[in-house]
Structures are given as structure tokens and as C-alpha cells.
Scaffold this motif. Structure first.
Motif, PDB file in Angstrom:
ATOM      1  N   MET A 136       0.834  -1.201   0.000  1.00  0.00           N
ATOM      2  CA  MET A 136       0.000   0.000   0.000  1.00  0.00           C
ATOM      3  C   MET A 136       0.867   1.249   0.000  1.00  0.00           C
ATOM      4  O   MET A 136       0.458   2.293  -0.492  1.00  0.00           O
ATOM      5  CB  MET A 136      -0.875   0.018   1.242  1.00  0.00           C
ATOM      6  CG  MET A 136      -1.779  -1.173   1.281  1.00  0.00           C
ATOM      7  SD  MET A 136      -3.471  -0.676   1.362  1.00  0.00           S
ATOM      8  CE  MET A 136      -3.961  -1.468   2.820  1.00  0.00           C
ATOM      9  N   PHE A 137       2.053   1.134   0.589  1.00  0.00           N
ATOM     10  CA  PHE A 137       2.937   2.297   0.621  1.00  0.00           C
ATOM     11  C   PHE A 137       3.881   2.291  -0.568  1.00  0.00           C
ATOM     12  O   PHE A 137       4.240   3.342  -1.080  1.00  0.00           O
ATOM     13  CB  PHE A 137       3.705   2.312   1.948  1.00  0.00           C
ATOM     14  CG  PHE A 137       2.779   2.266   3.122  1.00  0.00           C
ATOM     15  CD1 PHE A 137       2.125   3.430   3.528  1.00  0.00           C
ATOM     16  CD2 PHE A 137       2.505   1.091   3.780  1.00  0.00           C
ATOM     17  CE1 PHE A 137       1.234   3.392   4.584  1.00  0.00           C
ATOM     18  CE2 PHE A 137       1.604   1.048   4.835  1.00  0.00           C
ATOM     19  CZ  PHE A 137       0.977   2.201   5.240  1.00  0.00           C
ATOM     20  N   LEU A 138       4.241   1.085  -1.014  1.00  0.00           N
ATOM     21  CA  LEU A 138       5.153   1.002  -2.161  1.00  0.00           C
ATOM     22  C   LEU A 138       4.442   1.332  -3.471  1.00  0.00           C
ATOM     23  O   LEU A 138       4.996   1.989  -4.335  1.00  0.00           O
ATOM     24  CB  LEU A 138       5.762  -0.407  -2.256  1.00  0.00           C
ATOM     25  CG  LEU A 138       6.654  -0.842  -1.098  1.00  0.00           C
ATOM     26  CD1 LEU A 138       7.138  -2.266  -1.310  1.00  0.00           C
ATOM     27  CD2 LEU A 138       7.843   0.104  -0.973  1.00  0.00           C
ATOM     28  N   HIS A 139       3.216   0.821  -3.606  1.00  0.00           N
ATOM     29  CA  HIS A 139       2.536   0.964  -4.889  1.00  0.00           C
ATOM     30  C   HIS A 139       1.189   1.667  -4.751  1.00  0.00           C
ATOM     31  O   HIS A 139       0.300   1.457  -5.566  1.00  0.00           O
ATOM     32  CB  HIS A 139       2.297  -0.416  -5.516  1.00  0.00           C
ATOM     33  CG  HIS A 139       3.523  -1.265  -5.611  1.00  0.00           C
ATOM     34  ND1 HIS A 139       4.536  -0.983  -6.487  1.00  0.00           N
ATOM     35  CD2 HIS A 139       3.910  -2.370  -4.926  1.00  0.00           C
ATOM     36  CE1 HIS A 139       5.486  -1.883  -6.333  1.00  0.00           C
ATOM     37  NE2 HIS A 139       5.139  -2.738  -5.389  1.00  0.00           N
ATOM     38  N   GLY A 140       1.008   2.427  -3.701  1.00  0.00           N
ATOM     39  CA  GLY A 140      -0.301   3.026  -3.434  1.00  0.00           C
ATOM     40  C   GLY A 140      -0.830   3.859  -4.596  1.00  0.00           C
ATOM     41  O   GLY A 140      -0.086   4.568  -5.256  1.00  0.00           O
ATOM     42  N   ARG A 141      -2.121   3.720  -4.840  1.00  0.00           N
ATOM     43  CA  ARG A 141      -2.773   4.515  -5.893  1.00  0.00           C
ATOM     44  C   ARG A 141      -3.727   5.490  -5.222  1.00  0.00           C
ATOM     45  O   ARG A 141      -4.669   5.068  -4.560  1.00  0.00           O
ATOM     46  CB  ARG A 141      -3.584   3.615  -6.829  1.00  0.00           C
ATOM     47  CG  ARG A 141      -2.770   2.834  -7.805  1.00  0.00           C
ATOM     48  CD  ARG A 141      -3.686   1.924  -8.603  1.00  0.00           C
ATOM     49  NE  ARG A 141      -4.391   2.638  -9.658  1.00  0.00           N
ATOM     50  CZ  ARG A 141      -5.688   2.889  -9.675  1.00  0.00           C
ATOM     51  NH1 ARG A 141      -6.445   2.486  -8.696  1.00  0.00           N
ATOM     52  NH2 ARG A 141      -6.241   3.533 -10.680  1.00  0.00           N
ATOM     53  N   ILE A 142      -3.502   6.769  -5.436  1.00  0.00           N
ATOM     54  CA  ILE A 142      -4.323   7.781  -4.793  1.00  0.00           C
ATOM     55  C   ILE A 142      -5.771   7.717  -5.313  1.00  0.00           C
ATOM     56  O   ILE A 142      -6.691   8.232  -4.680  1.00  0.00           O
ATOM     57  CB  ILE A 142      -3.701   9.187  -5.003  1.00  0.00           C
ATOM     58  CG1 ILE A 142      -4.353  10.223  -4.112  1.00  0.00           C
ATOM     59  CG2 ILE A 142      -3.781   9.620  -6.442  1.00  0.00           C
ATOM     60  CD1 ILE A 142      -4.078  10.021  -2.646  1.00  0.00           C
ATOM     61  N   GLN A 143      -5.980   7.018  -6.422  1.00  0.00           N
ATOM     62  CA  GLN A 143      -7.344   6.915  -6.966  1.00  0.00           C
ATOM     63  C   GLN A 143      -8.213   5.949  -6.161  1.00  0.00           C
ATOM     64  O   GLN A 143      -9.430   5.926  -6.337  1.00  0.00           O
ATOM     65  CB  GLN A 143      -7.296   6.409  -8.417  1.00  0.00           C
ATOM     66  CG  GLN A 143      -6.621   7.341  -9.388  1.00  0.00           C
ATOM     67  CD  GLN A 143      -5.192   6.882  -9.692  1.00  0.00           C
ATOM     68  OE1 GLN A 143      -4.461   6.530  -8.791  1.00  0.00           O
ATOM     69  NE2 GLN A 143      -4.828   6.882 -10.953  1.00  0.00           N
TER      70      GLN A 143
ATOM     71  N   LEU B 282      -6.852  15.526  -8.254  1.00  0.00           N
ATOM     72  CA  LEU B 282      -6.885  14.580  -7.141  1.00  0.00           C
ATOM     73  C   LEU B 282      -5.556  14.585  -6.392  1.00  0.00           C
ATOM     74  O   LEU B 282      -5.516  14.630  -5.158  1.00  0.00           O
ATOM     75  CB  LEU B 282      -7.179  13.179  -7.695  1.00  0.00           C
ATOM     76  CG  LEU B 282      -7.318  12.044  -6.699  1.00  0.00           C
ATOM     77  CD1 LEU B 282      -8.487  12.276  -5.778  1.00  0.00           C
ATOM     78  CD2 LEU B 282      -7.486  10.720  -7.427  1.00  0.00           C
ATOM     79  N   VAL B 283      -4.467  14.570  -7.159  1.00  0.00           N
ATOM     80  CA  VAL B 283      -3.146  14.545  -6.535  1.00  0.00           C
ATOM     81  C   VAL B 283      -2.919  15.826  -5.733  1.00  0.00           C
ATOM     82  O   VAL B 283      -2.534  15.773  -4.560  1.00  0.00           O
ATOM     83  CB  VAL B 283      -2.050  14.394  -7.614  1.00  0.00           C
ATOM     84  CG1 VAL B 283      -0.669  14.478  -6.983  1.00  0.00           C
ATOM     85  CG2 VAL B 283      -2.206  13.089  -8.360  1.00  0.00           C
ATOM     86  N   ILE B 284      -3.203  16.954  -6.377  1.00  0.00           N
ATOM     87  CA  ILE B 284      -2.928  18.231  -5.720  1.00  0.00           C
ATOM     88  C   ILE B 284      -3.757  18.372  -4.450  1.00  0.00           C
ATOM     89  O   ILE B 284      -3.234  18.674  -3.375  1.00  0.00           O
ATOM     90  CB  ILE B 284      -3.195  19.404  -6.688  1.00  0.00           C
ATOM     91  CG1 ILE B 284      -2.177  19.354  -7.835  1.00  0.00           C
ATOM     92  CG2 ILE B 284      -3.106  20.745  -5.962  1.00  0.00           C
ATOM     93  CD1 ILE B 284      -2.518  20.246  -8.998  1.00  0.00           C
ATOM     94  N   SER B 285      -5.070  18.110  -4.567  1.00  0.00           N
ATOM     95  CA  SER B 285      -5.915  18.319  -3.389  1.00  0.00           C
ATOM     96  C   SER B 285      -5.516  17.383  -2.251  1.00  0.00           C
ATOM     97  O   SER B 285      -5.461  17.795  -1.091  1.00  0.00           O
ATOM     98  CB  SER B 285      -7.396  18.146  -3.743  1.00  0.00           C
ATOM     99  OG  SER B 285      -7.591  16.916  -4.381  1.00  0.00           O
ATOM    100  N   SER B 286      -5.178  16.124  -2.596  1.00  0.00           N
ATOM    101  CA  SER B 286      -4.834  15.231  -1.488  1.00  0.00           C
ATOM    102  C   SER B 286      -3.500  15.614  -0.867  1.00  0.00           C
ATOM    103  O   SER B 286      -3.337  15.522   0.348  1.00  0.00           O
ATOM    104  CB  SER B 286      -4.848  13.766  -1.923  1.00  0.00           C
ATOM    105  OG  SER B 286      -4.273  13.618  -3.174  1.00  0.00           O
ATOM    106  N   VAL B 287      -2.564  16.066  -1.697  1.00  0.00           N
ATOM    107  CA  VAL B 287      -1.273  16.474  -1.136  1.00  0.00           C
ATOM    108  C   VAL B 287      -1.475  17.676  -0.205  1.00  0.00           C
ATOM    109  O   VAL B 287      -0.937  17.709   0.914  1.00  0.00           O
ATOM    110  CB  VAL B 287      -0.269  16.805  -2.262  1.00  0.00           C
ATOM    111  CG1 VAL B 287       0.928  17.568  -1.714  1.00  0.00           C
ATOM    112  CG2 VAL B 287       0.198  15.519  -2.937  1.00  0.00           C
ATOM    113  N   VAL B 288      -2.296  18.631  -0.656  1.00  0.00           N
ATOM    114  CA  VAL B 288      -2.535  19.815   0.176  1.00  0.00           C
ATOM    115  C   VAL B 288      -3.148  19.407   1.512  1.00  0.00           C
ATOM    116  O   VAL B 288      -2.690  19.817   2.586  1.00  0.00           O
ATOM    117  CB  VAL B 288      -3.450  20.813  -0.571  1.00  0.00           C
ATOM    118  CG1 VAL B 288      -3.958  21.890   0.383  1.00  0.00           C
ATOM    119  CG2 VAL B 288      -2.698  21.447  -1.726  1.00  0.00           C
ATOM    120  N   ILE B 289      -4.171  18.546   1.447  1.00  0.00           N
ATOM    121  CA  ILE B 289      -4.843  18.131   2.682  1.00  0.00           C
ATOM    122  C   ILE B 289      -3.861  17.419   3.610  1.00  0.00           C
ATOM    123  O   ILE B 289      -3.780  17.721   4.808  1.00  0.00           O
ATOM    124  CB  ILE B 289      -6.042  17.207   2.362  1.00  0.00           C
ATOM    125  CG1 ILE B 289      -7.130  18.010   1.647  1.00  0.00           C
ATOM    126  CG2 ILE B 289      -6.597  16.587   3.628  1.00  0.00           C
ATOM    127  CD1 ILE B 289      -8.235  17.169   1.071  1.00  0.00           C
TER     128      ILE B 289
END
Lengths: 455, 327, 313
Positions: A136-143, B282-289
């Protein structure tokens, strides 16, 4: 705030002495010991079953390709739900400056911490490959909503621990200074955890600032944690989960069960520590009872949105799902939890006599138990309607197996153990907050507390 | 049963176990012998059918062997011959089964019971003087299957591909000629198939069932909108399948084509991309949060250290005055 | 293999427990079982050559070399398998008017993917859209959606979408959360609840997400469009196994699909036979197209006694 009586200094010091003696952690009696051992046994049985599961795989559970999420997940949702109470009791009531909250905050916070820790653990139990959790930390997908959940759960866990810890510092230093007849390790624990606290006003000021920051911050995070948990379901297409109402529905349900948890905890503390009766008064029960009614009504509102409007349409699979809940296989459980977990508590607690400690306790336990089964009904039936064929008929109906129950009960026992050990070793009611609530000037508190230090 | 017996005896006496094990071992060994004898004596070998076909594709010659057998009216591929199938070409040297002369190679069969032997350039040189060949395939002395032999005789044939294209009509033409006596002559009435080469099987063009005219010629229009290759061409071809004289003959030709193939979409930032290609908002908002929340958390942890520092600085008992001023 | 598959899981479990019960007994039992199979020579023939192989229980077992099918593993590593075959966009067409529930597709799929237990990648559903409409058979592989909901939710990119349209699972990365199973609206995924009963010929194979074996406990698997075959220019197993030409496979970029016997233009086929996609209304954009069950080649015969009416719309 109720009217603040002017209290003389000698009076105040006397009161503080009394509080300290009343509220210091005490060794358990026979009931406490039995209770702890019982919890330990259940917890260890769960651990043992989990080692079996590690070896054999999830095949030892009742889950199969039809119902691939079982009571581990519903239990996870339950833990997340009950942990929300920490933010409600501490943060919301604190920011609203509600005076009667003082003796309840720490009960709420420890419930929150224990529950969120076990929420994190039970979700690992549900994983097919717990050995790969680092992926989860190595390949985590923010989606992925799971990654969001990992982030908010860890954040909320940190915030809850801090919110428990900051106001606890004076309490720990009490124990360090006042408890004499304790083993060495316990004293060392107090010494380390108290951070050398010496009741300086500056330290109090820092604590107050930290609590204010935490109270503001924990509310959105707490809402997130349960909303994101609801998204794990709402982001799919399955009947019963595919709902835009899910976030609010989950949050309102969480507040209800959390409040029930605090009410039950209050009763038990009062029952087993007679000296607490002065601090957890009937008035507190009355107030919490009213809060419980309010939360149950809000929950009822979201439940209606969740079930009755889809039921008006009875659309395809959603219709099958609702029919199963209303009149089908799940109907007995569904109507029981609606009645005992929502309608009956509202009805009883509307009356002043219903808000006395014992009936309150019964209602709170009902709310908690029904909340657990409610999560079962949210998670499991949605998977029974999958368009799957060619699989064994018995896979369609999910029955949790013994190891599954044992692990789940083990996790519940584990959370209770954390609370139990906390009560055993730390003051569950905050002395200085009580003192403040009762109008003792902070200067007196410092002075008094420092006298203790000098001893 | 034997295993249960063993289980029962286990733990009583070590000697007994060894004794029983030996007996069981002997029993199994005997049983094994008995079985294999039985197999040799009474179980007759299974009859198999061998198919042999010849193909020349753009000048590359190959021979395909397929071995099947019948079982309960079903055809089953034979994919487990013990030894490879041997191939002989009688024209190279008169085939003599006794010493195996004329052997050109062997091939293993895949799970479909098929094997393809491609004649290398060497062989093509070797047989350049000939225009007629007889290939023989043999499978011999298999413990399960009967021996099988099959031969195929083919004559050389060639197809010339022609293409004419303007904006409105594009035509592919194939001209088939076969070796007869001493020269290639046009082959009329042959079922020549014109096609466009595709990823898997070729896409046939023109009506089915048409045959070559007296000049060995057959034409068909190409669909104008069909996508071509990536390099601005399209591969057209012509073939005859399993002709009684020629076997399978196939040629292809790349001709210019204006319709490019559809391109697979480039990697985009979507919800179903890899983590590295997540949508920017999505990336920007989550990084900011995360930065805001965890920044605050680290500040709070810093406060804990501050509390600790204060406790070291101000010792209890001495600092009443400071405290009184603070009050 | 066939027998093994149909055997209820419980029995396998019991057998395994039994084997565990005695070390020496286990060794002998296995050898005896192996010999029995070898000697009966039912499906495969014997070569007489004996080879020692390691079973899943960690015991050495002697088998006939004829039983070891050389698995043609294509050696695409998990990281290489993440990029698709360049320039391709795979598409499948399933002609429902030709399906008669012969299940050859499924058997081939199970056999060549070495699937054991209850994990069936290609299912053939009995469909009936409404009470008064005609039932028909519907083979259902993974839809390989262009906007795959399963890939969206995967926390670790264990399941991913490739440039050639294929959605694959890397079972060396999968953490077994089963969120993809929840997200898939077509329910095509299955989970290895217990240690997969690896057939011995696959147990030593090098893993590639393109072949999907050896399977691993606690991970998700599903139909993969046989990318190892596609890479070699071969059609997937279900396509070649179907006796009725139900499955067409092809590259959307060159607008052609083939079922092995017939090769047709994809766009023309869609136009002529009113092709559609399953549940297209939810916006997943599947790569699998269906041709409606009209003018059927075979009368509908239901071998399943208890009619499980497909509830899918």
C-alpha cells in the motif's frame, strides 16, 4: 455554563483533594479481574484463530465468491462508527462550550482510540495477503478509496491519541506523584508518559491550545473517516451500496452508536466505582439520553432516505435487495435492528424516567448491539444478488464460521481490553477539567497541584 | 487399505513398521510389474490417423503433421507421442526406410497434435532443381500408438500479386501459375482467395467461390475504408488452400494505403491509470490536505516536546513567584 | 484433471488432512496414488520414463514423464506485462445466436489456465430477461472495460489496464482486499480462498500476469484474454475451442475479428447484427461485444434442473 459559584480557596483545595482521591485509578476487585481475564481469553482465542487463518487462508471463513466480504468488514465499519464518538463528545461539545461534557470526554476518547486501533487491525485481518500490507505504501494509488481510508484512519488514530494524551498529562503526573504503593514499572511508565509535567501555567496553556487545535481539526477528519468508509461501498455498482446518501447515513449512524457507547461506559464506571457517582450524575445521564434521542432521530431521517425512496421505485436489483430486507431472508434481523436500535430507544428515552442510569444503560446496549447487526445488514445482503451462476448453492447464503466469529469477538474484546487497562492505570475522569467545570479558579488548581509535587 | 493398516501399526513397534513397509514395497513393485506386462500383452496399440500437408508462404516451405485418433466417434489430438515424428523427402535421395536415408528432420507435436516443420534455406537450395516433391512422415515404435506413415506429393506453383489503385477503386489481382512439364503455366478454375493480412486470420475480399480465369487471374476490389498498417501500407495477398497438386500456396505484398490504423489512446491521467498517472486535481488536493493536517500534527508533537522542555526549565517549588505573576 | 475439478472442495481438504496425519503413510499413499494413475493410463499415455516431481505437500512423487505437459510459459515478466502489446486494441465479439451451452470454451479455459477448484474464469449463464421472453445462453468472460471500475479501486495497482485494452491481475502484488470484486459490475472475478490445488505441471512454472499461473492463495484472478497467446499471434483458448464459432477475437485497430473459421470486419458485423455491450448504460465501455440471440442455430435446452434465472438486465 451553569451559574458559577464563588468558591473560596480553602474550599477549593478541599474539593480538589476530594477529586483526587475519588478519581485516581484503583486496583481491580474480583469483578474487574474476572472481566479482564475473560476478555483476555476471548482475545487470545481470536489471536489463535487468526494464526490458523494465516496458515489456511480465508477459506476458514464463511466467505466465498458470492459473499466475499463478511463480518470482518461489517465489524470494521462498526469500529469506525463507534470511534467517531471521540470527536463528538470531545470536540463538538468542547467547541460548543457545553459544561456537562467534562467527565465524559475521556471516556469518549478512550473508546475512540481503542476502536480505531482495532478498526485498523481488523481490516488487515480481512486481507487475503496481510504479508503484503507494505504494498500500500510502495505501490499506493491515490485513486483508490482504500488508500483514502488508510490515510484518514491513520490520521484520525493519531489525532485521537493526541486528544487523549494532552489533557491526560496532569492526570499522569498525579498518578506519578500520588500513587505510592505501585510496582516500579508502573511508576516508570508514569514518569516517562508525564513528560516531567510540573503543572506550570505555561504547560496548561500549551495543553489548552493543543486541545483547541485538535478539537477543530478532529471534526472534519472524523467526518472523513466514516464518509470514506461509506465510499468503500458507495463507489461500487452493487444494490444497496450504490447510494449518494451513504456518507451522511453512515456518519449519523456512527454518532448514534458512539453516544450509546459513552452512555454504557458511564453506567459501568459508575456501577463499579462508587466514588464516581458524584461526577457521573443522574443529570449527566439525562443529558446524554436527550442527545441519544436527537441522534437517533437524525439517524431515522437518513434511514428513511436510504430505504424508503429506493423502495418507492423498486428498481431492478435494488428492488430484489430491498425485498429481501423488508420481507425476505433478512427481514427478521432488519426489523429487529430498526425497532430495538432506533425506535425503542427513542420511545423510552423521550421520558425522563427512561433517562435514569439503568434504563439508559439497557437502551445504550441495545443501540450498540443493533448497530453491529445493522452493519452486517449493510455489508452482507448486497452481495447475495450477484449475477453469478455455476457456483454452489450454499455459497449464496453466508454464514460466518466459528473462527470468523472468534476473530471478530477477539477484536471486540481487544478494544475493550484497551479501555479496561486504561481505566485501571489512568484517571478516566479528568480532575482539572472537572475542577474547571465546577468553577475552581485555575490559579488554585495550579497551587494545589504543585503542593502535591513538593511532597 | 494398506495405508490404513500402516497407520494402525504406526507407533507400536518400529520393527514391525519396517517389516510391513518392506512387504508393501514388494507388493507395489510386483503390482507394477504385473500391470506393465498386462499392458504389453493384452492391450493392443491404439490406431492413429496422420495428416500431412504442405505449404509455401512467400517462398518459405513448410510441412505440417497432425496426428489424431478416434475414440467413441470423437477425434482426439495425439499430443504425447514418445518420440518425434520423422520426416523424409524422397527426392533428395530415394527414401530407404531401412537405413533412414532421405531423412530431413523430425518434429514434436503440440497439445493439438500438430507440428510444423519449416524447410530452411539450405533445403530450398538443395531442391532448387526439382519442381515436384514427395514428403513422408513417420511415427514409429511408440509404446501406446500404432506406427503411422503418411506421404504427400506436391508440385511447385507460384502466385503473382498485382495491385492497381486510384481514389475510388482499388483492386488486388492474383495470377496463379503451376509447374507443368518444364515451365510455369497459368492455372484456370482454381479457387484462388484474395485477402488482406490481419492480426489473426486473413480477411478475405471479393465474393467467395470465384475461380481463376483462363489466364490464372482473379481480381477483387479492396474496401476503401479499411485501416492499413502503421507504416502507410496495407498487406494484400492471395492463396490457394490445400490444392491437390500444389498444397497450400500463399503470397503477400505490401502496397501503399492511405487509411491508417486506429491508434490506441495515449496514457492519460485517469482514475483507472496507474498511481503515477492519477488525475492532477486529485493529486494536488490530497497532497494539500495531507500537508496541512500532518503539518499541524507535527506542530502538536512539537508542543509535547515543548512541555517537556518547560518541565526541565522550571523546577517545582522555586518558581511560585513566576506563577503568581502569571496569575 | 477433469475429475479433480468436479470433486467437491471438501474432499480435497479431507484428503489433505489425511495425508498430513502420518508422515510415512503420506509418502506411500502418494506414491501409490501416483502409480495408480500412471498405470491406469487413462487420459495420457505412459512413456515408461519416470520423473520425480515435488508435490504441493512437499513430497517427492514419481510420475510418468508423459504426464508432465510442457507448459508453454511465455516469459513476460510482471513489469513487462504492464505495457500492452504495441499498436493493438483487443476486442471480442460473442454471438449469442450460436451458443448452445456446449461449454467447450470453459473446459479449454480451465485446462489451459490450469484452473482448479471453483475458480471458473469463463462462465456460461442461462439468461432470461423477463418472464415471457425466451431464455438463452450467454458466455461471460471478463469485459476488459475501457473504463474499468475494478482498476479504479485497486489500492496497489495489482490490477491494471494496458494500452492494448487488456485488464490483468498481478498476483504477486495483490493484497487480497477484494475491493475489485466488489467494484466489478459483471462479477467476473474470483478469489483464491485457500491454497490453490496446483496441478503438478504448473507448480514450478515461472509466474507471469499474462499466464496467471501458478495461482496464489489470497489473491484475485479472472479471465485475461490469453495475452500470452495473443503475443504469439494465436487466438485465445475459448475462441479456438468453441465448436460453433461463438467467439470472435480481433484487433479493433485493424477493424477485423475472427472466430477461426470466418474472418469479418468488426464494424460490418456490428452493423449487420446489431451488436451491443453488456450493461453499457453504466459507462464502463467493455471490450466485449455481444450479438443478440436472434435466428438461433440451436433450440434452447436447459440441462440445469433448478432454473437459476439470470437476474441481470
Amino acid at each position: 455554563m451553569e451559574e458559577v459559584k464563588k468558591i473560596s480557596e480553602t474550599e477549593a483545595i478541599q474539593m480538589l483533594h476530594q477529586y483526587n482521591d475519588d478519581l485516581l485509578p484503583k486496583e481491580f476487585g474480583i469483578i474487574g479481574k474476572t472481566w479482564t481475564i475473560l476478555l483476555l481469553i476471548i482475545f487470545l482465542t481470536g489471536i489463535y484463530c487468526y494464526t490458523n487463518q494465516l496458515r489456511e487462508g480465508l477459506a476458514i471463513t464463511g466467505m466465498r465468491d458470492f459473499v466475499f466480504w463478511g463480518i470482518y468488514i461489517s465489524n470494521f465499519v462498526f469500529f469506525v462508527a463507534i470511534s467517531l464518538v471521540g470527536s463528538l463528545m470531545t470536540a463538538v461539545l468542547y467547541l460548543m462550550n457545553i459544561s456537562w461534557r467534562a467527565p465524559l470526554t475521556r471516556i469518549a476518547e478512550i473508546i475512540a482510540v481503542a476502536a480505531i486501533i482495532f478498526a485498523g487491525l481488523i481490516i488487515i485481518v480481512d486481507m487475503g495477503r496481510p504479508d503484503r500490507v507494505v504494498n500500500m505504501f510502495l505501490h499506493g494509488r491515490i485513486q483508490s478509496p482504500i488508500i483514502w481510508d488508510v490515510m484518514v484512519v491513520s490520521t484520525y488514530m493519531t489525532l485521537s491519541i493526541l486528544l487523549l494524551y494532552f489533557p491526560l498529562l496532569p492526570g499522569i503526573s498525579f498518578c506519578r506523584d500520588r500513587l505510592t504503593d505501585i510496582p516500579n514499572w508502573q511508576r516508570r511508565m508514569y514518569t516517562i508518559l508525564s513528560l516531567g509535567w510540573n503543572n506550570s501555567p505555561e504547560q496548561y496553556r500549551i495543553v489548552k491550545r493543543a486541545v483547541t487545535i485538535l478539537s477543530v481539526m478532529i471534526i472534519p477528519v472524523a467526518l472523513c473517516i466514516h464518509t470514506v468508509t461509506s465510499w468503500l461501498f458507495a463507489s461500487t455498482y452493487r444494490p444497496g451500496w450504490d447510494s449518494t446518501n451513504f456518507g451522511a447515513y453512515f456518519v449519523s449512524g456512527a454518532f448514534l452508536v458512539g453516544c450509546g457507547g459513552v452512555a454504557a461506559g458511564m453506567y459501568l464506571l459508575r456501577r463499579f466505582y462508587s466514588s464516581y457517582e458524584k461526577y457521573l450524575t443522574d443529570d449527566h445521564f439525562d443529558k446524554v439520553g436527550k442527545l441519544l434521542v436527537l441522534l437517533a432521530v437524525v439517524y431515522a431521517y437518513f434511514s428513511i432516505n436510504e430505504y424508503l425512496i429506493p423502495a418507492y421505485k423498486m428498481k431492478g436489483e435494488e428492488g430484489h435487495h430491498l425485498t429481501e430486507l423488508f420481507t425476505g431472508y433478512y427481514a427478521p434481523m432488519f426489523w429487529s435492528v430498526q425497532f430495538f436500535g432506533m425506535i425503542l430507544p427513542i420511545a423510552i428515552l423521550l421520558f425522563k424516567k427512561g433517562r435514569k442510569p439503568l434504563p439508559m444503560f439497557v437502551m445504550a446496549v441495545l443501540v450498540i448491539v443493533c448497530a453491529w447487526f445493522k452493519r452486517y445488514l449493510i455489508v452482507i445482503p448486497s452481495m447475495s444478488f450477484m449475477p453469478l451462476q455455476e457456483l454452489p448453492e450454499e455459497w449464496k447464503h453466508y454464514t460466518p464460521t466459528f473462527p470468523e466469529w472468534a476473530i471478530t469477538c477477539g477484536s471486540l474484546a481487544g478494544a475493550l481490553l484497551i479501555i479496561t487497562f486504561f481505566v485501571r492505570f489512568f484517571p478516566i475522569i479528568s480532575v482539572w477539567e472537572i475542577a474547571e467545570e465546577r468553577g475552581i479558579p485555575s490559579g488554585t488548581i495550579f497551587k494545589h497541584l504543585n503542593k502535591n509535587n513538593e511532597k | 487399505m494398506k495405508n490404513n493398516l500402516l497407520l494402525l501399526l504406526w507407533g507400536r513397534s518400529g520393527y514391525r513398521i519396517i517389516f510391513v513397509s518392506v512387504i508393501i514395497g514388494v507388493l507395489i513393485a510386483n503390482e507394477r510389474e504385473g500391470f506393465s506386462q498386462e499392458e504389453k500383452d493384452s492391450v493392443s496399440l491404439l490406431p492413429v490417423t496422420m495428416n500431412l500437408s504442405y505449404k509455401v508462404s512467400d517462398g518459405i516451405r513448410s510441412v505440417k503433421v497432425k496426428v489424431t485418433r478416434k475414440e467413441k466417434r470423437k477425434t482426439i489430438a495425439v499430443d504425447n507421442l514418445k518420440s518425434p515424428v520423422n520426416l523424409y523427402l524422397s527426392e533428395v535421395k530415394k527414401h530407404d526406410p531401412a537405413d533412414g536415408t532421405g531423412w530431413i528432420g523430425n518434429l514434436f507435436l503440440d497439445e493439438k497434435g500438430e507440428g510444423i516443420f519449416e524447410l530452411s534455406a539450405n533445403f530450398t537450395n538443395l531442391i532448387s532443381g526439382f519442381h515436384e516433391y514427395t514428403f513422408i512422415a513417420k511415427s514409429e515404435s511408440d509404446p501406446v500408438y500404432e506406427d503411422a506413415e503418411e506421404s504427400v506429393t506436391v508440385t511447385d506453383a507460384k502466385i503473382i500479386m498485382e495491385y492497381s489503385g486510384d481514389d475510388s477503386i482499388k483492386t488486388a489481382t492474383g495470377i496463379l501459375s503451376g509447374w507443368k512439364d518444364s515451365a510455369y503455366v497459368p492455372v484456370p478454375d482454381a479457387e484462388l482467395k484474395l485477402f488482406i493480412k490481419r492480426t489473426f486470420n486473413p480477411l478475405l475480399i471479393g465474393e467467395t467461390g470465384r475461380v481463376t480465369d483462363e489466364n490464372g487471374k482473379l481480381s477483387a476490389g479492396l474496401p476503401l475504408d479499411i485501416p492499413g498498417n502503421h507504416n502507410g501500407t496495407i498487406t494484400i495477398g492471395a492463396k490457394i488452400d490445400d490444392h491437390e497438386n500444389f498444397g497450400t500456396v500463399e503470397v503477400t505484398k505490401d502496397v501503399p494505403w492511405s487509411v491508417p490504423p486506429k491508434e490506441s489512446p495515449a496514457i492519460e491521467r485517469t482514475l483507472w491509470s496507474s498511481g503515477a498517472n492519477a488525475p492532477l486535481p486529485l493529486v494536488i488536493s490530497s497532497v494539500v490536505i495531507i500537508v496541512v493536517i500532518w503539518g499541524t500534527i507535527f506542530y502538536l508533537i512539537f508542543l509535547l516536546f515543548k512541555i517537556r522542555r518547560i518541565s526541565k526549565k522550571i523546577r517545582p517549588g522555586i518558581d511560585d513567584q513566576i506563577r503568581n505573576t502569571l496569575k | 484433471m477433469e475429475e479433480n475439478k468436479n470433486k467437491p472442495e471438501r474432499k480435497n481438504q479431507e484428503r489433505r488432512n489425511f495425508i498430513k496425519s502420518g508422515f510415512a503413510a503420506a509418502g506411500l499413499a502418494l506414491t501409490a496414488a501416483g502409480l495408480g494413475k500412471v498405470l491406469s493410463g487413462k487420459e495420457d499415455s505412459d512413456t515408461g520414463e519416470k520423473i520425480n516431481v515435488l508435490t504441493t505437500d512437499g513430497k517427492v512423487m514419481e510420475v510418468d514423464s508423459g504426464h508432465i505437459r510442457k507448459s508453454e510459459t511465455c516469459c513476460v515478466s510482471p513489469s513487462e506485462a504492464r505495457t500492452g502489446i504495441p499498436g493493438k486494441k483487443w476486442v471480442m465479439v460473442i454471438d449469442l445466436s450460436r451458443c448452445k451451452h456446449a461449454l467447450k470454451c470453459q473446459h479449454a479455459c480451465q485446462k489451459y489456465h490450469h484452473l482448479s477448484g471453483m475458480n471458473v474464469w469463463l462462465k456460461v449463464f442461462r439468461m432470461q430477461d423477463a418472464e415471457n421472453t425466451a431464455p438463452y445462453w450467454m458466455p461471460k468472460p471478463c469485459m476488459h472495460c475501457d473504463k474499468p471500475p475494478c482498476v479504479k479501486v485497486c489500492p496497489v495497482s495489482a490490477t491494471y489496464k494496458r494500452s492494448d485494452g487488456i485488464v490483468l491481475v498481478d498476483n504477486q502484488r495483490c493484497i487480497g482486499c477484494r475491493f475489485c470484486m466488489a467494484a466489478c459490475p459483471y462479477s467476473t472475478r474470483s478469489f483464491n480462498w485457500e491454497e490453490p490445488q496446483l496441478l503438478h505441471e504448473t507448480s514450478g512454472a515461472t509466474y507471469s500476469p499474462e499466464t496467471g499461473f501458478p495461482q496464489k492463495k489470497g489473491t484475485v484472478e479472472k479471465c485475461d484474454f490469453c495475452p500470452d497467446l495473443l503475443r504469439q499471434g494465436k487466438l485465445p483458448h475459448c475462441v479456438t475451442a468453441c465448436p460453433n464459432g461463438v467467439f470472435y477475437m480481433g484487433d479493433l485497430n485493424d477493424d477485423t475479428v475472427t472466430n477461426g473459421d470466418e474472418t469479418v470486419r468488426f464494424s460490418q458485423l456490428m452493423k449487420d447484427k446489431s451488436g451491443y455491450r453488456l450493461n453499457d448504460i453504466i459507462g464502463t465501455e467493455p471490450s466485449v461485444y455481444y450479438l443478440p440471440p436472434v435466428d438461433r442455430l440451436f433450440p434452447f435446452k436447459d440441462p440445469v434442473k433448478e432454473a437459476n434465472i439470470g437476474k441481470e438486465e
